[in-house]
Write a protein that holds these residues in place. Sequence first.
Motif, PDB file in Angstrom:
ATOM      1  N   ILE A 129      34.992  25.352  45.862  1.00 58.05           N
ATOM      2  CA  ILE A 129      33.923  26.336  45.605  1.00 58.05           C
ATOM      3  C   ILE A 129      34.252  27.706  46.196  1.00 58.05           C
ATOM      4  N   PRO A 130      34.646  27.808  47.473  1.00 57.99           N
ATOM      5  CA  PRO A 130      34.994  29.133  48.018  1.00 57.99           C
ATOM      6  C   PRO A 130      36.160  29.786  47.270  1.00 57.99           C
ATOM      7  N   THR A 131      37.121  28.993  46.834  1.00 59.03           N
ATOM      8  CA  THR A 131      38.258  29.537  46.093  1.00 59.03           C
ATOM      9  C   THR A 131      37.809  30.092  44.743  1.00 59.03           C
ATOM     10  N   LEU A 132      36.943  29.369  44.057  1.00 59.86           N
ATOM     11  CA  LEU A 132      36.422  29.845  42.779  1.00 59.86           C
ATOM     12  C   LEU A 132      35.583  31.107  42.955  1.00 59.86           C
ATOM     13  N   GLU A 133      34.853  31.187  44.054  1.00 62.43           N
ATOM     14  CA  GLU A 133      34.039  32.379  44.319  1.00 62.43           C
ATOM     15  C   GLU A 133      34.916  33.611  44.515  1.00 62.43           C
ATOM     16  N   LYS A 134      36.060  33.428  45.169  1.00 58.65           N
ATOM     17  CA  LYS A 134      36.989  34.552  45.336  1.00 58.65           C
ATOM     18  C   LYS A 134      37.574  34.982  43.995  1.00 58.65           C
ATOM     19  N   ILE A 135      37.887  34.010  43.159  1.00 56.97           N
ATOM     20  CA  ILE A 135      38.429  34.308  41.842  1.00 56.97           C
ATOM     21  C   ILE A 135      37.372  35.001  40.973  1.00 56.97           C
ATOM     22  N   GLU A 136      36.138  34.580  41.106  1.00 58.08           N
ATOM     23  CA  GLU A 136      35.033  35.163  40.324  1.00 58.08           C
ATOM     24  C   GLU A 136      34.886  36.645  40.615  1.00 58.08           C
ATOM     25  N   ASN A 137      34.802  37.012  41.879  1.00 62.71           N
ATOM     26  CA  ASN A 137      34.841  38.407  42.334  1.00 62.71           C
ATOM     27  C   ASN A 137      34.000  39.359  41.471  1.00 62.71           C
TER      28      ASN A 137
END
Length: 217
Positions: A194-202
């Motif tokens: 989840i945190p990794t996807l949130e960074k990618i979402e940006n």
Amino acid sequence: MGTYASILVEKRDSKTQAWTTIEKDRKRDWIYWGQNYSVFAVLANVRNQHSFFSLNRGDIFEPICQPKGMPKDPSEVLRRHWEEYREVGYSSSYLTLKELKAFDWKSKQVMRCGYVGEENYLKFVDDKKKGKCSEASYIVGGIGGANIIVLSNQEMENLIKGERPREKEESYYTIVTWKASYEQECADFLRSVIPTLEKIENGVGSDNVRIAFFFFD
């Protein structure tokens, strides 16, 4: 042996609406290599079972949704990846970051069950009080071999206290149960993915980032 997941990350371009696979170190399915069957059950109802061999493992999980198949608008990398593995892959599906975050991981709970050996029973009792059983590697789903005796919890406590006769060269286990939230059972996935996807979402929107996945044995 067992079941594994191949999970790719895709991001949609806001202008062209085309999806692109996010690769890392030339790897396509880099984001999660765990073999947590609780995660598989929640993502796509895979390995979602009451029992393991003769042991009732507890409740089954409510999946986010049943497998949807691969997206109809995949990136070229995802399309080729699935074509390469589709003969061995199954239960393919995809979920957006929005869907993953909307799921009620914290409130949903399951009753779990497993075996604990004599040397770890008191640690289990302590971990159960602290809500840490879901991450305890010493709790196993099955046991086998010679010279194994399965006791009740009370018999195990009596054995540890020296109030129960002990057989030579025997290994003692007991069946334990505990209640856990989906968040606890799937902690390794939620802490990393989840945190990794949130960074990618940006800022592009949580419905513009997704994971696409399938399972294989």
